[in-house]
Write a protein that holds these residues in place. Structure first.
Motif, PDB file in Angstrom:
ATOM      1  N   UNK A 197     -16.520  36.005 -15.229  1.00  0.00           N
ATOM      2  CA  UNK A 197     -15.421  35.233 -14.649  1.00  0.00           C
ATOM      3  C   UNK A 197     -14.091  35.621 -15.283  1.00  0.00           C
ATOM      4  N   UNK A 198     -13.011  35.611 -14.486  1.00  0.00           N
ATOM      5  CA  UNK A 198     -11.688  35.831 -15.062  1.00  0.00           C
ATOM      6  C   UNK A 198     -11.212  34.535 -15.728  1.00  0.00           C
ATOM      7  N   UNK A 199     -10.036  34.572 -16.349  1.00  0.00           N
ATOM      8  CA  UNK A 199      -9.553  33.427 -17.119  1.00  0.00           C
ATOM      9  C   UNK A 199      -9.358  32.202 -16.238  1.00  0.00           C
ATOM     10  N   UNK A 200      -8.748  32.373 -15.092  1.00  0.00           N
ATOM     11  CA  UNK A 200      -8.491  31.234 -14.212  1.00  0.00           C
ATOM     12  C   UNK A 200      -9.798  30.576 -13.772  1.00  0.00           C
ATOM     13  N   UNK A 201     -10.771  31.382 -13.420  1.00  0.00           N
ATOM     14  CA  UNK A 201     -12.077  30.857 -13.002  1.00  0.00           C
ATOM     15  C   UNK A 201     -12.783  30.178 -14.166  1.00  0.00           C
ATOM     16  N   UNK A 202     -12.657  30.761 -15.348  1.00  0.00           N
ATOM     17  CA  UNK A 202     -13.299  30.192 -16.538  1.00  0.00           C
ATOM     18  C   UNK A 202     -12.723  28.829 -16.866  1.00  0.00           C
ATOM     19  N   UNK A 203     -11.411  28.711 -16.816  1.00  0.00           N
ATOM     20  CA  UNK A 203     -10.757  27.423 -17.076  1.00  0.00           C
ATOM     21  C   UNK A 203     -11.226  26.373 -16.070  1.00  0.00           C
ATOM     22  N   UNK A 204     -11.278  26.758 -14.807  1.00  0.00           N
ATOM     23  CA  UNK A 204     -11.715  25.821 -13.763  1.00  0.00           C
ATOM     24  C   UNK A 204     -13.168  25.411 -13.958  1.00  0.00           C
ATOM     25  N   UNK A 205     -14.001  26.363 -14.383  1.00  0.00           N
ATOM     26  CA  UNK A 205     -15.421  26.064 -14.600  1.00  0.00           C
ATOM     27  C   UNK A 205     -15.608  25.093 -15.766  1.00  0.00           C
ATOM     28  N   UNK A 206     -14.864  25.305 -16.836  1.00  0.00           N
ATOM     29  CA  UNK A 206     -14.935  24.394 -17.984  1.00  0.00           C
ATOM     30  C   UNK A 206     -14.516  22.985 -17.559  1.00  0.00           C
ATOM     31  N   UNK A 207     -13.443  22.901 -16.789  1.00  0.00           N
ATOM     32  CA  UNK A 207     -12.954  21.591 -16.320  1.00  0.00           C
ATOM     33  C   UNK A 207     -13.995  20.903 -15.437  1.00  0.00           C
ATOM     34  N   UNK A 208     -14.587  21.616 -14.490  1.00  0.00           N
ATOM     35  CA  UNK A 208     -15.548  21.004 -13.569  1.00  0.00           C
ATOM     36  C   UNK A 208     -16.822  20.582 -14.308  1.00  0.00           C
ATOM     37  N   UNK A 209     -17.266  21.393 -15.262  1.00  0.00           N
ATOM     38  CA  UNK A 209     -18.432  21.027 -16.055  1.00  0.00           C
ATOM     39  C   UNK A 209     -18.179  19.744 -16.837  1.00  0.00           C
ATOM     40  N   UNK A 210     -17.029  19.663 -17.488  1.00  0.00           N
ATOM     41  CA  UNK A 210     -16.719  18.483 -18.277  1.00  0.00           C
ATOM     42  C   UNK A 210     -16.606  17.232 -17.408  1.00  0.00           C
ATOM     43  N   UNK A 211     -16.026  17.370 -16.239  1.00  0.00           N
ATOM     44  CA  UNK A 211     -15.931  16.222 -15.332  1.00  0.00           C
ATOM     45  C   UNK A 211     -17.315  15.712 -14.955  1.00  0.00           C
ATOM     46  N   UNK A 212     -18.220  16.631 -14.620  1.00  0.00           N
ATOM     47  CA  UNK A 212     -19.578  16.242 -14.244  1.00  0.00           C
ATOM     48  C   UNK A 212     -20.327  15.642 -15.434  1.00  0.00           C
ATOM     49  N   UNK A 213     -20.170  16.252 -16.596  1.00  0.00           N
ATOM     50  CA  UNK A 213     -20.881  15.788 -17.793  1.00  0.00           C
ATOM     51  C   UNK A 213     -20.445  14.371 -18.164  1.00  0.00           C
ATOM     52  N   UNK A 214     -19.144  14.147 -18.221  1.00  0.00           N
ATOM     53  CA  UNK A 214     -18.646  12.819 -18.601  1.00  0.00           C
ATOM     54  C   UNK A 214     -19.074  11.770 -17.585  1.00  0.00           C
ATOM     55  N   UNK A 215     -19.018  12.118 -16.300  1.00  0.00           N
ATOM     56  CA  UNK A 215     -19.432  11.163 -15.276  1.00  0.00           C
ATOM     57  C   UNK A 215     -20.900  10.783 -15.442  1.00  0.00           C
ATOM     58  N   UNK A 216     -21.757  11.747 -15.732  1.00  0.00           N
ATOM     59  CA  UNK A 216     -23.181  11.465 -15.953  1.00  0.00           C
ATOM     60  C   UNK A 216     -23.378  10.574 -17.181  1.00  0.00           C
ATOM     61  N   UNK A 217     -22.586  10.830 -18.211  1.00  0.00           N
ATOM     62  CA  UNK A 217     -22.809  10.123 -19.462  1.00  0.00           C
ATOM     63  C   UNK A 217     -22.193   8.728 -19.492  1.00  0.00           C
ATOM     64  N   UNK A 218     -21.493   8.359 -18.440  1.00  0.00           N
ATOM     65  CA  UNK A 218     -20.984   6.994 -18.312  1.00  0.00           C
ATOM     66  C   UNK A 218     -22.024   6.044 -17.728  1.00  0.00           C
ATOM     67  N   UNK A 219     -23.141   6.593 -17.245  1.00  0.00           N
ATOM     68  CA  UNK A 219     -24.165   5.764 -16.610  1.00  0.00           C
ATOM     69  C   UNK A 219     -24.872   4.908 -17.663  1.00  0.00           C
ATOM     70  N   UNK A 220     -24.829   3.597 -17.486  1.00  0.00           N
ATOM     71  CA  UNK A 220     -25.500   2.655 -18.385  1.00  0.00           C
ATOM     72  C   UNK A 220     -25.444   1.277 -17.743  1.00  0.00           C
TER      73      UNK A 220
END
Length: 616
Positions: free
Chosen positions: A231-254
């Motif tokens: 991945x180029x830099x722009x794609x890498x930044x976007x991938x990190x952001x999307x992963x973190x959004x999904x991860x945090x959303x999953x970890x809010x479940x309780x």
């Protein structure tokens, strides 16, 4: 989050061993204050203490897959964040569920897929499964080792528990530390699998340990691999952001209240902002609660140094205002962190004298304040190891050091010098021990074919941090938070993010010449520029000079005839250390001479508290 314990013996009948298992389990009431349970059979007994987070009524444990106990039984701690998807898949395969808990999903995943089921789990967990069909015990730990799990092989089976204290509650497990254990305590290495107590082991991350009448078998179900990053830099930044959004959303479940730990640094601010945004998308109008720790008068007396450039609190306040969080500051003074009850609670939480200065005590008090308002909190732990946040990623001398890179600030801040002054560094032969452990760690590093030079070295440093230093900090966070029955989740340990960022070239992680460039860019527009642009600060530590004086007094108090610490150091050597001028011990962190004073005090208390036999 819970705590588990148990005992397997192939040479005796354990149907009457409930009292033994109960004693082991009761050592971990703090990990599970809501309920306790025992399950016994001829050759296995399982215990559980529960902190109810998901399905408070249905998730009681130990949990059996059948009413007649002919199928597997589980005692489980942690959270599996993809349990809903797995439940749908298992339901489609014909499984019927009696509860809404993730525990039952894990148990039925084992029934469906056997020992390969662990590969399908996304979460932080440690659990034991007894299978009466084969008379096998499985001990399983999450990929990054967030949740602890220990075991003590016996002549005819094994004793196990979430914490050493549970194992040591069994008569067959002795609290003994030999020279190897002492080296682990004082070297700041954190060797994976090493439990310090002689004869005890830690289940390695991403591992299934299987016990049967044939003996012990170890299966690694996941490990970091070197892969080409395309991945180029722009794609890498976007991938990190999307992963973190999904991860945090999953970890809010309780099914209980969830908040965040907010220091005002990049990592915790990112988690808090993403959590607030996720709640807003789901229509939650109540602001998320974000907790910070500070010290009385800290901002007024603060002096910048190589580790801390500025006070945290103003930045935490700014982030909370930006994302609409309810911000609670837990303010402490010296009396709070010197309180004997607090220090005893922290020692009991960690089972070992592994002090990194005053940080453990303030973290305990912060977690205790959180627990008054919630049961679950998200933390920014583990981002520095992955994205390259520490000073030793950016200090040429540390990068080129033929050792663990965090030993560079340990040397510069006077920690190694203090250990030499009291004779421990040489007496324990720590130079050779560190060299041996470092060589073992380098042998493990997954590398790309042909990778060389600075990129290859930075891959090594990332691996060392993710598998050693991070393991130390994650264990500290889990033990101290669970001592007050608080579950702390760590989004930056999600294995999908770890795999992706580990294989991102250092040139991208550091593309603008600053620490954690990739994460900063991923959070651009989400966090205030002031937070994005500030230098990384470690967890806060008091700069009140009277704290060092109080530590000196404590050391003087323990230097009595028969003091346990005098089994490893001489009074003359300790007094030579105390002869240093007041103010010369450095401030905070595990690297300073001040932290060595803390560790001597804790070692003395530990030998008393745990009745440790020192073989040295």
């Amino acid at each position: 989050m819970c705590g588990l314990a148990g005992w397997v013996s192939y040479g005796r009948d354990l149907t009457g061993a409930a009292e033994v298992a109960s004693a082991m389990t009761e050592t971990m009431v703090c990990r599970g204050p809501d309920a306790g349970g025992l399950w016994t059979s001829e050759h296995a007994v399982l215990g559980h203490r529960r902190l109810a987070v998901i399905d408070p009524e249905g998730g009681r444990q130990p949990m059996a897959a059948s009413d007649d106990d002919s199928l597997p039984v589980i005692t489980y701690t942690g959270e599996v964040y993809n349990f809903r998807e797995l439940r749908e898949e298992l339901t489609a395969s014909g499984h019927e569920f009696r509860t809404s808990s993730d525990t039952e999903v894990v148990l039925r995943a084992y029934l469906e897929w056997g020992t390969s089921f662990a590969e399908r789990l996304n979460g932080i967990y440690a659990f034991a499964i007894w299978d009466p069909r084969t008379e096998e015990l499985l001990l399983v730990r999450d990929r990054m080792g967030v949740k602890p799990l220990y075991y003590y092989p016996t002549a005819d089976g094994v004793i196990f528990g979430s914490e050493p204290k549970a194992v040591l509650a069994h008569d067959e497990a002795e609290a003994v530390v030999d020279a190897e254990g002492l080296r682990e305590i004082f070297s700041i290495v954190k060797t994976p699998g090493h439990a310090v107590f002689k004869g005890m082991r830690e289940v390695l991350p991403a591992t299934v340990v299987r016990f049967s009448r044939r003996g012990e078998d170890v299966l690694t179900y996941w490990k970091l691999e070197a892969r080409e990053h395309t991945d180029d830099l722009e794609t890498t930044v976007a991938r990190v952001r999307s992963l973190l959004e999904d991860i945090v959303e999953r970890q809010l479940v309780a099914d209980v209240t969830v908040g965040t730990l907010l220091s005002g640094g990049l990592d915790s601010s990112a988690v808090t902002a993403l959590a607030a945004a996720s709640r807003a998308r789901r229509g939650v109008t109540e602001p998320i609660r974000a907790f910070s720790v500070d010290f009385v008068g800290h901002e007024q007396r603060f002096e910048s140094n190589v580790q801390w450039e500025d006070p945290d609190t103003p930045f935490a306040i700014e982030v909370a205002e930006r994302v609409g969080a309810e911000h609670i500051i837990v303010e402490l003074d010296n009396d709070d962190i010197l309180d004997p009850e607090v220090r005893d609670a922290v020692l009991r939480a960690q089972d070992l004298p592994v002090s990194t200065g005053d940080m453990e005590y303030s973290l305990y008090l912060l977690c205790r304040a959180l627990k008054e308002r919630m049961t679950v909190a998200l933390s920014g732990e583990a981002a520095d190891e992955l994205f390259g946040g520490y000073t030793w990623f950016h200090d040429k001398e540390a990068v080129e050091l033929d050792s663990f890179p965090w030993h560079h600030p340990f040397e510069k801040a006077g920690g190694i010098g203090a250990l030499r002054d009291v004779g421990l560094w040489d007496r324990l032969e720590l130079t050779n021990y560190v060299k041996q452990r470092y060589a073992e760690a380098l042998e493990e590093v997954p590398r790309l074919p042909g990778e060389s030079g600075h990129e290859a070295r930075m891959r090594e440093l990332t691996y060392l941090n993710v598998t050693r230093w991070e393991n130390f900090l994650l264990d500290r966070k889990d033990r101290i938070s669970m001592a007050v029955s608080l579950e702390v989740r760590v989004p930056f340990t999600d294995h999908r993010l770890v795999e992706y960022v580990y294989n991102t070239p250092w040139a991208m992680k550091n593309f603008d010449g600053r620490e954690k460039s990739l994460l900063r860019e991923a959070m651009r527009g989400v966090l205030p520029d002031s937070v994005l642009d500030r230098k990384k600060n470690p967890y806060p530590s008091t700069q009140d000079g009277t704290y060092e004086i109080a530590l000196r007094q404590k050391v003087e108090e323990i230097l009595t005839e028969g003091a346990p610490v005098l089994r490893i150091v001489s009074e003359e050597d300790v007094r030579r250390l105390l002869d240093r001028p007041v103010g010369s011990f450095g401030v905070g962190g595990p690297w300073s001479a001040r932290a060595v004073l803390e560790r001597l005090i804790e070692f003395n208390a530990w030998v008393f508290e745990y009745d440790v036999r020192v073989e040295f």
